[in-house]
Design an enzyme around this catalytic site. Structure first.
Site, PDB file in Angstrom:
ATOM      1  N   GLU A   9     -12.548 -81.545 -72.401  1.00 35.23           N
ATOM      2  CA  GLU A   9     -12.788 -82.618 -71.438  1.00 35.23           C
ATOM      3  C   GLU A   9     -14.145 -82.495 -70.748  1.00 35.23           C
ATOM      4  O   GLU A   9     -14.871 -83.482 -70.612  1.00 35.23           O
ATOM      5  CB  GLU A   9     -11.664 -82.669 -70.402  1.00 35.23           C
ATOM      6  CG  GLU A   9     -10.315 -83.043 -70.995  1.00 35.23           C
ATOM      7  CD  GLU A   9     -10.300 -84.417 -71.654  1.00 35.23           C
ATOM      8  OE1 GLU A   9     -11.266 -85.194 -71.516  1.00 35.23           O
ATOM      9  OE2 GLU A   9      -9.303 -84.709 -72.345  1.00 35.23           O
ATOM     10  N   HIS A  13     -16.064 -92.127 -74.464  1.00 32.52           N
ATOM     11  CA  HIS A  13     -15.410 -90.831 -74.214  1.00 32.52           C
ATOM     12  C   HIS A  13     -14.324 -90.548 -75.250  1.00 32.52           C
ATOM     13  O   HIS A  13     -14.298 -89.464 -75.856  1.00 32.52           O
ATOM     14  CB  HIS A  13     -14.811 -90.844 -72.804  1.00 32.52           C
ATOM     15  CG  HIS A  13     -14.124 -89.575 -72.422  1.00 32.52           C
ATOM     16  ND1 HIS A  13     -14.743 -88.564 -71.735  1.00 32.52           N
ATOM     17  CD2 HIS A  13     -12.836 -89.139 -72.643  1.00 32.52           C
ATOM     18  CE1 HIS A  13     -13.893 -87.560 -71.547  1.00 32.52           C
ATOM     19  NE2 HIS A  13     -12.734 -87.898 -72.091  1.00 32.52           N
ATOM     20  N   GLU A  14     -13.432 -91.521 -75.454  1.00 31.92           N
ATOM     21  CA  GLU A  14     -12.322 -91.275 -76.387  1.00 31.92           C
ATOM     22  C   GLU A  14     -12.824 -91.157 -77.822  1.00 31.92           C
ATOM     23  O   GLU A  14     -12.303 -90.359 -78.609  1.00 31.92           O
ATOM     24  CB  GLU A  14     -11.267 -92.379 -76.273  1.00 31.92           C
ATOM     25  CG  GLU A  14     -10.721 -92.596 -74.868  1.00 31.92           C
ATOM     26  CD  GLU A  14     -10.229 -91.324 -74.195  1.00 31.92           C
ATOM     27  OE1 GLU A  14      -9.769 -90.402 -74.896  1.00 31.92           O
ATOM     28  OE2 GLU A  14     -10.295 -91.254 -72.953  1.00 31.92           O
ATOM     29  N   GLY A  73      -6.388 -93.146 -68.199  1.00 27.95           N
ATOM     30  CA  GLY A  73      -7.336 -94.186 -68.561  1.00 27.95           C
ATOM     31  C   GLY A  73      -7.236 -94.538 -70.030  1.00 27.95           C
ATOM     32  O   GLY A  73      -7.263 -95.712 -70.403  1.00 27.95           O
ATOM     33  N   ALA A  74      -7.111 -93.505 -70.872  1.00 20.20           N
ATOM     34  CA  ALA A  74      -7.012 -93.716 -72.314  1.00 20.20           C
ATOM     35  C   ALA A  74      -6.657 -92.387 -72.957  1.00 20.20           C
ATOM     36  O   ALA A  74      -6.696 -91.334 -72.314  1.00 20.20           O
ATOM     37  CB  ALA A  74      -8.331 -94.246 -72.876  1.00 20.20           C
ATOM     38  N   MET A  75      -6.320 -92.435 -74.243  1.00 20.58           N
ATOM     39  CA  MET A  75      -5.903 -91.233 -74.969  1.00 20.58           C
ATOM     40  C   MET A  75      -6.491 -91.242 -76.369  1.00 20.58           C
ATOM     41  O   MET A  75      -6.420 -92.236 -77.082  1.00 20.58           O
ATOM     42  CB  MET A  75      -4.373 -91.184 -75.027  1.00 20.58           C
ATOM     43  CG  MET A  75      -3.825 -89.967 -75.743  1.00 20.58           C
ATOM     44  SD  MET A  75      -4.377 -88.438 -74.960  1.00 20.58           S
ATOM     45  CE  MET A  75      -4.484 -87.362 -76.384  1.00 20.58           C
ATOM     46  N   GLU A  76      -7.055 -90.090 -76.762  1.00 16.30           N
ATOM     47  CA  GLU A  76      -7.849 -89.983 -77.979  1.00 16.30           C
ATOM     48  C   GLU A  76      -7.055 -89.680 -79.230  1.00 16.30           C
ATOM     49  O   GLU A  76      -7.607 -89.126 -80.189  1.00 16.30           O
ATOM     50  CB  GLU A  76      -8.925 -88.897 -77.794  1.00 16.30           C
ATOM     51  CG  GLU A  76      -8.416 -87.459 -77.735  1.00 16.30           C
ATOM     52  CD  GLU A  76      -8.100 -86.933 -76.345  1.00 16.30           C
ATOM     53  OE1 GLU A  76      -8.028 -85.715 -76.179  1.00 16.30           O
ATOM     54  OE2 GLU A  76      -7.916 -87.771 -75.428  1.00 16.30           O
ATOM     55  N   ASN A  77      -5.775 -90.038 -79.302  1.00 17.45           N
ATOM     56  CA  ASN A  77      -4.973 -89.761 -80.491  1.00 17.45           C
ATOM     57  C   ASN A  77      -5.778 -90.026 -81.767  1.00 17.45           C
ATOM     58  O   ASN A  77      -6.438 -91.058 -81.883  1.00 17.45           O
ATOM     59  CB  ASN A  77      -3.726 -90.654 -80.519  1.00 17.45           C
ATOM     60  CG  ASN A  77      -3.069 -90.767 -79.170  1.00 17.45           C
ATOM     61  OD1 ASN A  77      -2.598 -89.795 -78.621  1.00 17.45           O
ATOM     62  ND2 ASN A  77      -3.046 -91.977 -78.626  1.00 17.45           N
ATOM     63  N   HIS A 108     -14.263 -87.714 -78.446  1.00 18.55           N
ATOM     64  CA  HIS A 108     -13.223 -86.696 -78.603  1.00 18.55           C
ATOM     65  C   HIS A 108     -12.898 -86.430 -80.078  1.00 18.55           C
ATOM     66  O   HIS A 108     -12.310 -85.383 -80.393  1.00 18.55           O
ATOM     67  CB  HIS A 108     -11.937 -87.141 -77.905  1.00 18.55           C
ATOM     68  CG  HIS A 108     -11.770 -86.595 -76.521  1.00 18.55           C
ATOM     69  ND1 HIS A 108     -11.990 -85.271 -76.200  1.00 18.55           N
ATOM     70  CD2 HIS A 108     -11.366 -87.188 -75.364  1.00 18.55           C
ATOM     71  CE1 HIS A 108     -11.742 -85.082 -74.916  1.00 18.55           C
ATOM     72  NE2 HIS A 108     -11.359 -86.224 -74.375  1.00 18.55           N
TER      73      HIS A 108
END
Length: 868
Positions: free
Chosen positions: A319, A296-297, A260-264, A300
C-alpha cells in the site's frame, strides 16, 4: 464481551503447515442460499497431519478427501480442523452462505441487485473454509452459475475460458487465472450492468480488452474512468517498465462498499464514487479522485498482486509503495506542486493526529487484534512518505534499479518490507540500515533547527535536533535517518551552492543523529534558508523564520512547494498568536504586511491558478488542532473565521476582479481549466463573507452549468451561513434525491453545517429517503462529516455530539463493524481536549466497552484508548 479477542504478533510468524496450490470454485448463486463447492489441491509443508482452515458465517455441508467422504473433522466458530490427512490430497468442501444477510460487506454479499465480493483482508473465510492468509498462493479456476435474466454478467478473476446455458433459465461462465494469488485477491461479481468497452495495446503488442461495468443508466458516467485506466497503463509502462499480464481488465462499480476500491486480479471492484462522473454529477475533485484511485488499483497489479505480502503486518509493502506510485502518476499528469501540497495536508492533518492517538503504530505494525484496523493513514500515506524518502535518498535512476531488482527477485511470491528495502540497497549501493527504523518506529519526529552566520569566515551553520515523543506502543525512541532537503538564497534570490569541508554537496542532507551540525562554506552573505523542502520527511518542523524571510521565500523560492510552505508558516504564526489573544480576550490582529504578501500572490501572472488557489487556502481546523494540547476548538474556529474575513475585506476588489475574470463558458476537464475553477471558487469562498457575498453565491448557483461550481456555491453558503443556504439545499435535494452518489455531497454539507442546531438537523436528515445507515457512502458523508469536519458542534461542551456518536456506533457495531471502527477515531483522541470533554468522551467509550457483542474491530481501539 464474553471472551476478549487475542492479539497477534509479527514476531510469531511461521510458515503454514499446509499450502494450497490450486483451487476450483463453483458458485451456485441465490440471494439467501448460495452453494459454494471448493476443490483444492493441498500439500503438506510441515509435520502436522491436521489441516486448520479459516471459516465463519457459513454452513458446512460436506467434506471429502480424495473423493471419499471424510468424518475426521470438527467445526469451531472460526475454523475447520481436518485430521489424519496424507501428504498431498484433493479436498472438496461444500458450504452454504447467505449473501442477502451479509451487512458487513465482507465475503460474498448483495450490493443493490448485484452479487459482489470483498475479500481483503480476511473476507474469503466467509465464502469457504480456506487457508485465508496472504502467503498461500494458489491458481484459481472459478465457475459462476446464476439466473440468466437477473444476472446476465458472471465475472471472476483471470480470463474467460468457457460458458453455457442450463435448465430453468440459469447459465454459467468459467474463469481461469494463470497467476498464483492469495485468497484476498479473489473476486466474483454477478448482476445486470451497462458495460463500457475499449482495448489497450501493450508496449509488447499484446491486445487487452478493457471493460467497465456500471449500474444500468450510468454508462455516460464511465468514460473518464476508462480514460484514466488507459493513462495508467501507459504511465506504468513508461515510468516503471511494467506491462499488464492478462487478456482482459475489468472494473465493476458498486454502491455498497466499505473501501474506495479493491485490486482483485483482473477484476477490480470499485466503490461507485471512484468510477462514475460527468459534469452534472461530479466535481473536479471527483474527477481527480477517480484518476488517482483507478491508477492506484491498476498499479497494484505488480505492487500487490504479482508481488504480495507475506503477512498482514507487511501491508505497507504493497500500500505505501502503490500510494507513492499513484501520487507520482497524478503528479506527472497534472500539477506536481498541487499534488504534493494535497498529499502533505493529509500527513500534517489526520496522519499526524493518528500518530498522536492511542492507535499510533509503525507503518509495519508489530501487534494486531483486527487487521482491518490497520488500513490506516499511517500504513498508506506515511508508508508512501517512507517510500518517497527512499526515492529522495537514491534519486530516480537508482530507485528504478531497485524496483527492477525487487520485481526480478520477488515476482510470484509473498514478500516483506525488508525484501523491498534490501532490493533498494542492492540496486543503488546506498546503505539503508538506519533508515529501516522508519518501518518499525511509531510516532511523529519533531525536528528543531537553529542557524547562525559568521560574516568573517563566510560560513552558515545549520544545527538540527530530532526527538520522537514516547507512544503507547513504544516508550523508547531512536534517532531516525531523516533526509533534510535544504536550499540557501542570496538577497537577490540567487541560489547559493552548498559546500561542506571544501566539497560540493547535494541539497539532501543525511540527518542521522539526535543532534547534528552542518557547516556550509563560501557563503558570501547571510542567506535565507529554505528547509525541509518538498516536505522531504514526514516530521513536525520548528524553525524561527522571520516574517520577512517567509515573505521572501513566498516569492523567491525556486520550488513551488517551498513557496506554499512559507505562506503556510506565515499564516500559522498569526494563527497561533491570535489563538492566544482570543483566549486572553485581546484584540485579534493580522498585519498589513502579511495581507500585502498574499495580495501579491493573488495578482501574480507567473503562478498557475491552481497553485494560487492552494496558497490562499487556510489550514484546516483539524490541522491547527494538532498544534495544541489541550485543543480549544472554539478558539481555533473563531480565529480561522477572523483571518478569512480579514483577507476577504482587505482583498475584496482583487478577489472580485479575479473571480469574474476566471468565468468559463464551457466545462472542460483538463488541468488548466480545473485550476482556473479552483482559484475562482476559492475567491468565492472569501467573497461569501463580504457584503456582496449573498448575491455572488446565489448568482453562481443559479448559473452553474457543472457540479463543481454548484457545490462551490453551496459550500460557500454553508460555511458563511448565508440566507440563501436553505433555498439551495432544498433545490438540490429536489433535483437529486434519486441519485445517492450525488446526494452524498448534500449529506456532507449537512454534516459540516456550522449552525448551532446542526446536530438536530443531522438527526432529521437521517430520515431522508436517500439516506441509509447501511450504505457506507451515505454514512460517511453525513455522520462521518459531522464527526470529523464539524469540530465545534461535534465537541459541544454539553456532550451531545459524543452521545450521538455512541448511538451510531452501537448500531454499526451490529451491522457493519468495519465502518464502525473507522467512524470511532475522533473519540479516541479525547486526551487532547480539556478535562470536561475528556470525561464526557471517556463515559461514552466506557459504555461502548461494556457491549456484550462488541466487535473486535471496536474492541481493539476502545481498549487502547482507555488504557492510554
Amino acid at each position: 464481551m464474553s471472551q476478549q479477542p487475542q492479539a497477534k504478533y509479527r514476531k510469531d510468524y511461521t510458515s503454514p503447515e499446509f499450502t494450497i496450490t490450486n483451487i476450483d470454485l463453483t458458485f451456485d448463486l441465490f440471494d439467501e442460499e448460495t452453494k459454494v463447492t471448493a476443490v483444492s489441491t493441498v500439500v503438506k509443508q510441515g509435520a502436522s497431519s491436521t489441516l486448520i482452515l479459516d471459516g465463519e458465517h457459513m454452513d458446512l455441508i460436506s467434506v471429502h478427501v480424495d473423493g471419499n467422504k471424510w468424518s475426521q473433522y470438527e467445526v469451531t466458530k472460526t475454523q475447520l480442523h481436518i485430521h489424519e490427512l496424507p501428504d498431498q490430497f484433493e479436498l472438496t468442501l461444500v458450504t452454504n452462505i447467505n449473501p442477502s444477510a451479509n451487512t458487513a460487506l465482507e465475503g460474498l454479499y448483495k450490493s443493490g441487485g448485484a452479487f459482489c465480493t470483498q475479500c481483503e483482508a480476511e473476507g474469503f473465510r466467509r465464502i469457504t473454509y480456506f487457508l485465508d492468509r496472504p502467503d498461500v498462493l494458489a491458481k484459481y479456476t472459478t465457475t459462476v452459475i446464476a439466473d440468466q435474466r437477473e444476472n446476465p454478467y458472471l465475472l471472476s478473476n483471470g480470463n474467460r475460458i468457457d460458458s453455457g446455458d442450463l435448465e430453468g433459465g440459469r447459465h454459467w461462465v468459467k474463469w481461469s487465472d494463470p497467476h498464483p494469488k492469495p485468497s484476498y485477491l479473489f473476486a466474483v461479481v454477478a448482476g445486470q450492468f451497462d458495460v463500457l468497452r475499449d482495448q489497450y495495446i501493450t508496449k509488447s503488442g499484446r491486445k487487452v480488452d478493457l471493460e467497465i461495468f456500471v449500474d444500468q443508466g450510468n454508462l455516460d458516467r464511465a468514460p473518464h474512468a476508462m480514460t484514466s485506466l488507459i493513462n495508467a497503463m501507459k504511465w506504468d509502462e513508461g515510468r516503471f517498465g511494467l506491462e499488464y499480464d492478462l487478456d482482459i481488465y475489468m472494473i465493476v462499480a458498486v454502491d455498497f462498499f466499505n473501501m474506495g476500491a479493491m485490486e482483485n486480479k483482473g477484476l477490480n471492484v470499485f466503490n461507485s464514487k471512484y468510477v462514475l462522473a460527468n459534469d452534472q454529477t461530479a466535481t473536479d475533485t471527483d474527477y481527480l479522485g477517480i484518476e488517482a484511485v483507478i491508477g492506484h488499483e491498476y498499479f497494484h497489479n505488480w505492487t500487490g498482486n504479482r508481488i504480495t505480502c507475506r503477512d498482514w503486518f507487511q501491508l505497507s509493502l504493497k500500500e505505501g509503495l502503490t500510494v507513492f506510485r499513484d501520487q507520482e502518476f497524478s503528479s506527472d499528469l497534472g500539477s506536481r506542486a498541487v499534488n504534493r501540497i494535497n498529499n502533505v495536508r493529509i500527513i500534517r492533518g489526520p496522519q499526524f493526529a493518528e500518530d498522536a492517538s492511542p492507535m499510533s503504530h509503525p507503518i509495519r505494525p508489530d501487534k494486531v487484534i483486527e487487521m482491518n484496523n490497520f488500513y490506516t493513514l499511517t500504513v498508506y500515506e506515511k508508508g508512501s512518505e517512507v517510500i518517497r524518502m527512499i526515492h529522495t535518498l537514491l534519486g530516480e535512476d537508482s530507485f528504478q534499479k531497485g524496483m527492477k531488482l525487487y520485481v526480478e527477485r520477488h515476482d510470484g511470491t509473498a514478500a516483506t518490507c525488508d525484501d523491498f528495502v534490501a532490493a533498494m540497497e542492492d540496486g543503488s549501493g546506498v546503505d539503508l540500515t538506519q533508515f529501516r527504523l522508519w518501518y518499525s518506529q511509531s510516532g511523529t519526529p519533531l525536528v528543531k533547527a537553529n542557524t547562525s552566520y559568521n560574516a568573517d569566515e563566510k560560513t552558515f551553520v545549520l544545527e538540527l535536533e530530532q526527538v520522537t515523543e514516547p507512544t503507547l506502543d513504544q516508550p523508547q525512541k531512536q534517532a531516525l535517518h531523516i533526509p533534510m532537503n535544504v536550499e540557501l538564497y542570496a538577497s537577490n534570490g540567487a541560489v547559493i551552492p552548498l559546500y561542506i569541508d571544501g566539497k560540493s554537496v547535494d541539497n539532501v542532507l543525511d540527518f542521522k543523529q539526535s543532534s547534528q551540525r552542518f557547516v556550509f562554506e563560501n557563503v558570501q552573505e547571510k542567506p535565507v534558508p529554505s528547509l525541509l523542502r518538498e516536505f522531504s520527511a514526514p516530521v513536525k518542523f520548528e524553525y524561527d523564520y522571520s516574517d520577512s524571510d517567509l515573505m521572501f521565500l513566498m516569492v523567491k523560492a525556486t520550488n513551488e512547494f517551498a513557496r506554499w510552505d512559507a505562506g503556510q508558516n506565515l499564516i500559522a504564526k498569526y494563527l497561533r498568536n491570535n489563538i492566544e489573544f482570543y483566549q486572553s480576550k485581546q484584540e485579534l490582529v493580522f498585519p498589513q504586511s502579511v495581507l500585502d504578501a498574499f495580495k501579491g500572490i493573488l495578482l501574480s501572472e507567473k503562478l498557475e491558478p491552481a497553485f494560487i488557489a492552494e496558497m490562499l487556502t487556510l489550514p484546516s481546523q483539524n490541522e491547527v488542532a494538532g498544534w495544541f494540547k489541550p485543543v480549544d476548538v472554539d478558539a481555533i474556529s473563531e480565529v480561522l473565521g477572523f483571518m478569512k474575513k480579514a483577507i476577504a475585506a482587505e482583498l475584496v476588489d482583487e478577489l472580485t476582479a479575479i473571480y469574474h475574470s476566471l468565468n468559463q463558458d464551457a466545462y472542460i476537464v483538463d488541468h488548466p481549466s480545473i485550476g482556473k475553477r479552483a482559484l475562482r471558487n476559492v475567491c468565492l469562498s472569501y467573497l461569501a463573507t463580504t457584503d456582496d457575498g449573498e448575491n455572488l453565491v446565489k448568482a453562481q448557483y443559479q448559473s452553474a452549468n457543472n457540479m463543481t461550481d454548484t457545490m462551490a456555491a453551496m459550500n460557500a453558503a454553508n460555511q458563511a451561513q448565508l440566507d440563501c443556504r436553505e433555498v439551495m439545499m432544498n433545490s438540490f435535494s429536489d433535483k437529486w434525491s434519486h441519485d445517492g452518489l450525488v446526494m452524498d455531497k448534500w449529506f456532507m454539507l449537512q454534516g459540516t453545517n456550522p449552525a448551532k442546531d446542526a446536530l438536530t438537523n443531522i438527526k432529521q436528515t437521517m430520515s431522508h429517503p436517500a439516506f441509509s445507515l447501511k450504505n457506507p457512502n451515505r454514512t460517511r458523508s453525513l455522520v462521518g462529516a459531522f464527526f470529523n469536519q464539524n469540530p465545534v458542534n461535534f465537541h459541544a461542551v454539553d456532550g451531545s455530539g459524543y452521545r450521538f456518536a455512541s448511538e451510531i456506533l452501537v448500531t454499526l457495531n451490529e451491522s457493519n463493524p468495519q465502518v464502525a471502527s473507522r467512524m470511532i477515531d475522533p473519540l479516541l483522541k479525547y486526551r487532547q481536549f480539556d478535562e470536561v470533554r475528556q470525561d464526557l468522551i471517556r463515559t461514552e467509550l466506557e459504555k461502548l466497552s461494556q457491549l456484550e457483542n462488541l466487535a473486535k474491530d471496536l474492541y481493539e481501539k476502545i481498549t487502547k484508548a482507555l488504557e492510554a
